[in-house]
Design a protein around this motif. Structure first.
Motif, mmCIF file in Angstrom:
data_model
loop_
_atom_site.group_PDB
_atom_site.id
_atom_site.type_symbol
_atom_site.label_atom_id
_atom_site.label_comp_id
_atom_site.label_asym_id
_atom_site.label_seq_id
_atom_site.Cartn_x
_atom_site.Cartn_y
_atom_site.Cartn_z
ATOM 1 N N ALA A 290 0.830 -1.206 0.000
ATOM 2 C CA ALA A 290 0.000 0.000 0.000
ATOM 3 C C ALA A 290 0.863 1.254 0.000
ATOM 4 O O ALA A 290 0.563 2.245 -0.683
ATOM 5 N N GLY A 291 1.961 1.223 0.744
ATOM 6 C CA GLY A 291 2.864 2.369 0.777
ATOM 7 C C GLY A 291 3.520 2.624 -0.564
ATOM 8 O O GLY A 291 3.629 3.772 -1.014
ATOM 9 N N PHE A 292 3.978 1.572 -1.220
ATOM 10 C CA PHE A 292 4.587 1.729 -2.548
ATOM 11 C C PHE A 292 3.561 2.263 -3.540
ATOM 12 O O PHE A 292 3.871 3.147 -4.351
ATOM 13 N N LYS A 293 2.344 1.730 -3.494
ATOM 14 C CA LYS A 293 1.294 2.207 -4.400
ATOM 15 C C LYS A 293 0.984 3.678 -4.122
ATOM 16 O O LYS A 293 0.843 4.487 -5.052
ATOM 17 N N ALA A 294 0.864 4.029 -2.844
ATOM 18 C CA ALA A 294 0.550 5.418 -2.486
ATOM 19 C C ALA A 294 1.626 6.370 -2.994
ATOM 20 O O ALA A 294 1.332 7.470 -3.477
ATOM 21 N N ALA A 295 2.896 5.937 -2.901
ATOM 22 C CA ALA A 295 3.998 6.789 -3.345
ATOM 23 C C ALA A 295 3.989 7.002 -4.852
ATOM 24 O O ALA A 295 4.490 8.023 -5.341
ATOM 25 N N THR A 296 3.430 6.055 -5.603
ATOM 26 C CA THR A 296 3.329 6.237 -7.054
ATOM 27 C C THR A 296 2.125 7.080 -7.438
ATOM 28 O O THR A 296 2.068 7.615 -8.548
ATOM 29 N N GLN A 297 1.159 7.210 -6.524
ATOM 30 C CA GLN A 297 -0.082 7.922 -6.833
ATOM 31 C C GLN A 297 -0.096 9.367 -6.347
ATOM 32 O O GLN A 297 -0.893 10.174 -6.826
ATOM 33 N N ASP A 298 0.758 9.696 -5.391
ATOM 34 C CA ASP A 298 0.709 11.014 -4.758
ATOM 35 C C ASP A 298 2.123 11.580 -4.664
ATOM 36 O O ASP A 298 2.978 11.020 -3.963
ATOM 37 N N ALA A 299 2.386 12.686 -5.327
ATOM 38 C CA ALA A 299 3.720 13.273 -5.361
ATOM 39 C C ALA A 299 4.191 13.761 -3.994
ATOM 40 O O ALA A 299 5.395 13.919 -3.768
ATOM 41 N N LYS A 300 3.251 13.996 -3.077
ATOM 42 C CA LYS A 300 3.654 14.438 -1.740
ATOM 43 C C LYS A 300 4.273 13.306 -0.926
ATOM 44 O O LYS A 300 4.987 13.550 0.043
ATOM 45 N N ILE A 301 3.981 12.058 -1.291
ATOM 46 C CA ILE A 301 4.550 10.898 -0.600
ATOM 47 C C ILE A 301 5.825 10.506 -1.344
ATOM 48 O O ILE A 301 5.777 10.016 -2.465
ATOM 49 N N VAL A 302 6.964 10.728 -0.707
ATOM 50 C CA VAL A 302 8.238 10.589 -1.424
ATOM 51 C C VAL A 302 9.007 9.326 -1.052
ATOM 52 O O VAL A 302 10.069 9.063 -1.616
ATOM 53 N N GLY A 303 8.496 8.528 -0.111
ATOM 54 C CA GLY A 303 9.225 7.327 0.255
ATOM 55 C C GLY A 303 8.457 6.450 1.224
ATOM 56 O O GLY A 303 7.403 6.819 1.735
ATOM 57 N N VAL A 304 9.018 5.259 1.444
ATOM 58 C CA VAL A 304 8.442 4.266 2.348
ATOM 59 C C VAL A 304 9.493 3.899 3.390
ATOM 60 O O VAL A 304 10.677 3.753 3.067
ATOM 61 N N ASN A 305 9.075 3.727 4.628
ATOM 62 C CA ASN A 305 9.981 3.412 5.735
ATOM 63 C C ASN A 305 9.423 2.235 6.520
ATOM 64 O O ASN A 305 8.297 1.784 6.265
ATOM 65 N N ILE A 306 10.197 1.751 7.484
ATOM 66 C CA ILE A 306 9.737 0.718 8.409
ATOM 67 C C ILE A 306 10.115 1.160 9.814
ATOM 68 O O ILE A 306 11.243 1.609 10.053
ATOM 69 N N VAL A 307 9.171 1.082 10.744
ATOM 70 C CA VAL A 307 9.383 1.604 12.091
ATOM 71 C C VAL A 307 9.032 0.540 13.131
ATOM 72 O O VAL A 307 8.481 -0.503 12.810
ATOM 73 N N GLY A 308 9.324 0.864 14.382
ATOM 74 C CA GLY A 308 9.071 -0.055 15.485
ATOM 75 C C GLY A 308 10.388 -0.472 16.116
ATOM 76 O O GLY A 308 11.427 -0.531 15.450
ATOM 77 N N GLN A 309 10.364 -0.777 17.402
ATOM 78 C CA GLN A 309 11.600 -1.091 18.120
ATOM 79 C C GLN A 309 12.287 -2.303 17.490
ATOM 80 O O GLN A 309 11.736 -3.401 17.439
#
Length: 506
Positions: A290-309
């Motif tokens: 979903a993050g990769f798709k969102a980044a291709t659809q919206d220019a304001k989303i410039v990357g994907v990350n992974i978070v959590g301890q």
């Protein structure tokens, strides 16, 4: 990015030779250039005086770095950037209250109404005004919603890493409200300390639960062909899933709504979406997709990350699996940038063998475009190869000094920034979660300068790096670099004027 002092002086000499044979009208740009060089040199001398000696002048460094243009902040968590005061202020707006014994937010409207009907002395759940009026509750809340007063701790307190990550459980409900107001507050604070760009980890992308995918992923983690086939098959199903794609559309629409009006001539903000590494494989993979798709659809989303301890059991168990998920999706969406929390581990957090591969896999399996933290760098088996690859591939590491000291206990000469600087790995200076650890980007520069005493040229390069290594399109980077050029010209002129009146070594 920017000229060193030596190359600037050389350029000035060449320009002077040309101007000698040119019309007088060309003298003005040369004079301006010479003035800029002189101001840069004066600023470098001023700064050098502040870090000279055994005890740097930290108050003057604070003044210096608050005024100095700092380009951008590339490792920035939205929910951790807002101070606890903001979240408390939003309680009344949401019609919620805080339990005065657990310090957790109560969102049930009926329960809140019952509490408000009671006399103040009998309430166990407090409104915004009630919290501020009760100094004991307010101070106790601050110690749970942030790192406030942690250094005055005793043995009854949670360890710092647990305390840090638990803060999000306290303010979590209210952090998912009032997004536009939160972004405005972050913007205004950035402008006040001369930061022109923020790339914030804003929201987790939507996910789907699939127990069969979980079981198969754990079984296939060491069989790349089987794992890729499994991921491809489910991706194709999700591609045609109207509900899943609708959730992505809603997700990007909410980001656009929150971001409306944030950008202006002074400030620019862009957004990373992220996945939570503590979830099961199906949730992580579908959220990642979903993050990769969102980044291709919206220019304001410039990357994907992974978070959590990263030291949690699930994070450690599935680390390699997550890196292979990124590799697979990067092959499908090669233009989407990925910025990975990797190696946010210190000796003692996990067994020694678990310190040896996280950055390596983020770089060489997942194909990370930037690395966040990289605290365990010195422990990585392939440390020389990692640093060589990051240098050659121009992959920057995000340095978060306050966060690494608090969460991992890594600071001073034990911090990997010493290796990064020595071996030519590009780096940027960033904040991580400034609201939780109660600091700002200027403070990170103060820590960096006072502990490691870099030259002014190196600091200036770090500021420019925060634009150069952003995930912005090249045209946007060029615009922000020109803006940064102008801001440094103004700053250095002011410091040079100040130094003429009050030299820093006096």
């Amino acid at each position: 990015m920017q000229k060193t002092l030596t190359s600037s002086l050389l350029s000035a000499a060449v320009a002077a030779a040309v101007v000698a044979a040119a019309p007088a009208a060309n003298a003005r740009p040369t004079a301006q250039h010479a003035t800029r060089n002189a101001n840069e040199a004066a600023t470098a001398r001023h700064y050098a005086a502040l870090i000279a000696g055994a005890e740097p002048k930290t108050a003057e460094l604070t003044l210096f770095f608050t005024q100095m243009p700092k380009g951008g902040d590339l490792h920035h968590h939205y929910s951790g950037a807002l101070y606890a005061e903001t979240y408390v202020n939003w309680l009344d707006k949401q019609g919620w209250c805080v339990d005065k014994t657990s310090y957790k937010i109560v969102t049930d409207k009926d329960a809140v109404a019952l509490e408000k009907a009671k006399p103040l002395a009998q309430r166990s759940c407090l409104s915004t005004a009630d919290v501020y009026a009760d100094d004991y509750t307010w101070r106790e809340l601050l110690q749970r919603w942030s790192s406030k007063d942690f250094n005055n701790h005793n043995e009854t307190q949670a360890p710092p890493d647990r305390q840090f990550f638990q803060t999000f459980l306290y303010f979590g409900p209210v952090s998912n409200t009032n997004f536009h107001e939160g972004l405005l507050e972050i913007k205004n604070r950035a402008i006040q300390e001369n930061v022109g760009y923020i790339e914030t980890m804003f929201k987790m992308s939507p996910f789907v639960v699939n127990p069969q995918f979980d079981a198969d992923a754990w079984k296939n983690v060491h069989d790349d062909a089987a794992l890729d086939a499994q991921m491809r098959a489910w991706m194709q199903q999700l591609d045609g899933d109207a509900k899943f794609n609708g959730a992505i559309a809603d997700f990007t629409a909410k980001i656009d709504e929150a971001a409306a009006g944030i950008d202006d001539e002074q400030f620019t903000m862009r957004y990373q979406t992220y996945v939570l590494r503590l979830l099961n494989p199906s949730q992580v993979f579908s959220s990642m997709l979903a993050g990769f798709k969102a980044a291709t659809q919206d220019a304001k989303i410039v990357g994907v990350n992974i978070v959590g301890q990263e030291s949690q059991k699930v994070s450690m168990r599935d680390y390699t699996l997550h890196m292979k998920m990124f590799r697979f999706l990067k092959s499908i969406y090669p233009n989407v940038k990925i910025d990975l929390h990797a190696g946010e581990l210190a000796l003692g957090d996990v067994p020694p063998e678990d310190l040896q591969f996280h950055i390596d896999q983020a770089l060489n399996i997942a194909g990370a475009n930037r690395i966040g933290h990289g605290v365990d760098l010195a422990h990585e088996t392939n440390v020389v190869g990692i640093m060589k690859a990051m240098h050659e591939k121009d992959v920057a590491i995000e340095i978060n000094l306050t966060s690494n000291a608090f969460i991992n206990g890594v600071q001073g000469q034990n911090h990997p920034v010493t290796l990064v600087r020595r071996y030519g790995v590009p780096y940027v200076i960033s904040t991580d979660d400034a609201g939780v650890t109660r600091h700002n980007l200027s403070n990170e520069y103060v820590l960096f300068a006072s502990r490691y005493k870099p030259s002014y040229a190196e600091l200036k390069k770090a500021s420019y790096n925060s634009i150069r290594y952003s995930f912005l399109p090249e045209a946007e980077k060029s615009r922000l670099i020109r803006q940064l050029d102008g801001r440094f010209t103004k700053f250095e002129a002011e410091i040079a004027g100040l130094d003429r009146i009050h030299p820093a070594n006096n």
